[in-house]
Design a protein around this motif. Structure first.
Motif, PDB file in Angstrom:
ATOM      1  N   ILE A 110       0.860  -1.189   0.000  1.00 10.38           N
ATOM      2  CA  ILE A 110       0.000   0.000   0.000  1.00 10.38           C
ATOM      3  C   ILE A 110       0.893   1.233   0.000  1.00 10.38           C
ATOM      4  N   ALA A 150      -5.951  -2.599   5.609  1.00  9.65           N
ATOM      5  CA  ALA A 150      -5.795  -2.617   4.147  1.00  9.65           C
ATOM      6  C   ALA A 150      -6.375  -3.858   3.480  1.00  9.65           C
ATOM      7  N   PRO A 185     -12.991  -2.641   6.960  1.00  7.56           N
ATOM      8  CA  PRO A 185     -13.492  -3.009   5.621  1.00  7.56           C
ATOM      9  C   PRO A 185     -14.889  -3.634   5.649  1.00  7.56           C
ATOM     10  N   PHE A 213     -17.016  -0.186   5.756  1.00  9.10           N
ATOM     11  CA  PHE A 213     -16.706  -0.265   4.327  1.00  9.10           C
ATOM     12  C   PHE A 213     -15.531   0.647   3.967  1.00  9.10           C
ATOM     13  N   THR A 215     -11.667   0.188   3.225  1.00 10.95           N
ATOM     14  CA  THR A 215     -10.502  -0.667   3.015  1.00 10.95           C
ATOM     15  C   THR A 215      -9.409   0.215   2.433  1.00 10.95           C
ATOM     16  N   VAL A 216      -8.273   0.317   3.120  1.00 10.13           N
ATOM     17  CA  VAL A 216      -7.257   1.288   2.705  1.00 10.13           C
ATOM     18  C   VAL A 216      -6.711   0.959   1.305  1.00 10.13           C
ATOM     19  N   ASP A 217      -6.696   1.981   0.456  1.00  2.84           N
ATOM     20  CA  ASP A 217      -6.165   1.841  -0.901  1.00  2.84           C
ATOM     21  C   ASP A 217      -4.791   2.497  -1.000  1.00  2.84           C
ATOM     22  N   TYR A 227      -6.861   7.092   1.796  1.00  2.00           N
ATOM     23  CA  TYR A 227      -7.937   6.898   0.813  1.00  2.00           C
ATOM     24  C   TYR A 227      -8.392   5.445   0.825  1.00  2.00           C
ATOM     25  N   SER A 228      -9.702   5.244   0.688  1.00  2.00           N
ATOM     26  CA  SER A 228     -10.220   3.872   0.695  1.00  2.00           C
ATOM     27  C   SER A 228     -10.549   3.409  -0.710  1.00  2.00           C
ATOM     28  N   LEU A 229     -10.536   2.083  -0.863  1.00  2.00           N
ATOM     29  CA  LEU A 229     -10.966   1.456  -2.114  1.00  2.00           C
ATOM     30  C   LEU A 229     -12.399   1.833  -2.450  1.00  2.00           C
ATOM     31  N   GLU A 230     -13.196   2.032  -1.380  1.00  2.00           N
ATOM     32  CA  GLU A 230     -14.622   2.304  -1.552  1.00  2.00           C
ATOM     33  C   GLU A 230     -14.879   3.757  -1.945  1.00  2.00           C
ATOM     34  N   GLY A 231     -13.809   4.582  -2.003  1.00  2.00           N
ATOM     35  CA  GLY A 231     -13.951   5.933  -2.517  1.00  2.00           C
ATOM     36  C   GLY A 231     -14.038   7.037  -1.478  1.00  2.00           C
ATOM     37  N   GLU A 232     -13.713   6.721  -0.215  1.00  2.00           N
ATOM     38  CA  GLU A 232     -13.763   7.760   0.814  1.00  2.00           C
ATOM     39  C   GLU A 232     -12.360   8.129   1.291  1.00  2.00           C
TER      40      GLU A 232
END
Lengths: 391, 79
Positions: A110, A150, A185, A213, A215-217, A227-232
């Motif tokens: 990550i 993550a 997540p 929801f 999940t670290v991106d 930033y999260s995978l889910e867009g936040e």
């Protein structure tokens, strides 16, 4: 004499080595480290400021005198030829092998995660990093301490929650105004909805901000944003992100015994590696569909010890993951046939956890003496018995 | 080329199916389709909440013989 080779001197490897009768087995343990680490100790170092020495012992001191210990790193395991190669050049042969080398934490998967670890430390990877996190947190006067994840598969499912509870108490003791933020997540505040419903009021009472929801991106260490995978996105003052885990990185022949995350594919009951009758894997390095936790490694070690002595033992998938706050605790109890049972937080269960911490080194060194006590506990608290009534 | 990513989460207990979807989503790109099979009844509300939060498109959600099938068009990934 059967030659048993155990890779890894952690909880699973050490208990198994000590359980095998010396009259029947010639046991060798290989580990790259000098020390066996009691991993939950990371929490007590990071949030109570305990000393590192309390939570590690030389592996040699935990193994019975007849167990051989080789300090070296495994570079290749050939299950077809029953051979293991070590970095130091040695080659070992065996009649039975047990792989118990745990999960690797990938801090480079990550973006920004290694920098985060190097800046603040964490309560997950090493005792030294836990010590570093304690120093970091002690300097905080305001802002946001963010704990994020993550990948949904990580060691000790209640670990992040324990971190949130214990850090909120630390900030309270320091008298500082730091917000604790927990990002997960999952759809709820805990992987299991049953457990989530139980701990949510406690998280609320302590003003712990929960994001589901998430999940670290990636992590932007300049802007201090996750930033999260889910867009936040989340802003932090200090943060720790539990990295993706994976199984052993060393080469294993045949390569099909590893899954896409390098975890060893095992039969979830017997712990035999798929396609073999003389090779087992236990603990955090397997793909068994249960929690990655010490209790799993411990119970699997007992199963393998029994199987090597000719018994048809099977691992039930039993978990017993402690979730603690500063004064309370509960155990997340499940097995392959039962999802987590309803449990409640109590002072008594926190006392049980403290008792377990105090007995840990002795339980590793003399598993045969502690076995009846643990068995009585696991039997009395089995999901089939407690069922919907809970505990 | 848009891809079809299949996730078999049958037999997994909550939140196994959502976790498997999350892992597949990390590798997916906009335009891809993810098809998840699950048997955990909690997956139905969970996947509905998930697509809403992540701005993806749920193009099919059916249940047959105890197997839930969710087909998701990936539209919500950041560029």
């Amino acid at each position: 004499m059967e030659r048993v080779l155990i890779l890894g001197g952690g909880g699973g490897g050490a208990i198994l080595a000590n359980l095998l009768p010396k009259e029947e087995f010639d046991v060798t343990v290989v580990d790259r480290d000098e020390y066996h680490v009691f991993q939950p100790g990371n929490l007590f170092i990071a949030f109570y400021g305990d000393s590192i020495e309390k939570y590690r012992r030389p592996i040699r001191s935990l193994l019975k005198p007849h167990v051989k210990l080789i300090r070296d790193e495994v570079t290749e395991v050939n299950l077809n030829d029953r051979k293991v190669k070590l970095k130091g050049g040695k080659s070992l042969e065996y009649d039975y092998i047990i792989i118990a080398t745990g999960a690797n934490l990938d801090f480079d998967a990550i973006e920004g995660n290694r920098e985060l670890l190097e800046s603040y430390g964490d309560f997950y990877s090493t005792l030294e990093n836990a010590e570093k996190l304690y120093k970091t947190l002690k300097e905080m006067r305001e802002g946001r301490f963010v704990i994020a994840i993550a990948d949904p598969i990580y060691k000790c499912p209640p670990g992040p929650h324990k971190g949130a509870f214990l850090s909120s108490t630390l900030f309270e003791r320091m008298g500082v105004d730091v917000d604790v933020v927990l990002a997960l997540p999952f759809p709820h505040a805990y992987p299991s909805k049953t457990i989530s419903d139980i701990i949510e009021p406690e998280l609320e009472r302590r003003n712990i901000e929960v994001h589901t929801f998430f999940t670290v991106d990636s992590i932007d260490v300049e802007k201090k944003r996750i930033y999260s995978l889910e867009g936040e996105e989340l802003e932090y003052t200090v943060a720790t992100v539990i990295p993706p885990h994976e199984g052993p990185r060393y080469k294993i022949e045949p390569s099909e015994v590893k899954d896409e995350s390098n975890y060893l594919k095992i039969d979830k009951y017997t712990c035999l590696i798929e396609g073999f009758d003389d090779a087992y894997a236990i603990g955090d390095c397997t793909n068994a569909p249960t929690s990655k936790s010490g209790v799993t490694a411990h119970l699997q070690a007992e199963v393998v010890a029994d199987r090597l002595q000719g018994f048809d033992a099977k691992y039930s998938g039993r978990t017993n993951c402690p979730l603690i706050t500063d004064g309370m605790g509960l155990f997340i109890i499940s097995d392959y046939d039962h999802p987590p049972i309803p449990v409640r937080l109590s002072r008594f269960k926190r006392l049980l956890e403290d008792l377990f911490v105090a007995t840990y080194w002795d339980a590793i060194r003399y598993p045969e003496l502690w076995q009846p006590i643990f068995h009585a506990y696991f039997d009395a608290t089995s999901p089939a018995k407690l069922g919907e009534r809970g505990w | 080329m848009p891809e079809l990513i299949k996730v078999d989460a049958r037999g997994m207990a909550c939140p196994g199916p959502i976790s498997a979807l999350t892992r597949a989503y990390r590798k997916a790109k906009n335009g891809d389709t993810i098809e998840v099979l699950a048997t955990d009844p909690g997956f139905k509300p969970d996947v509905q909440a998930w697509v809403k939060r992540t701005n993806n498109e749920l193009i099919e959600l059916t249940e047959e013989g105890g197997v839930i099938k969710a087909v998701i068009k990936v539209t919500g990934k950041r560029g």
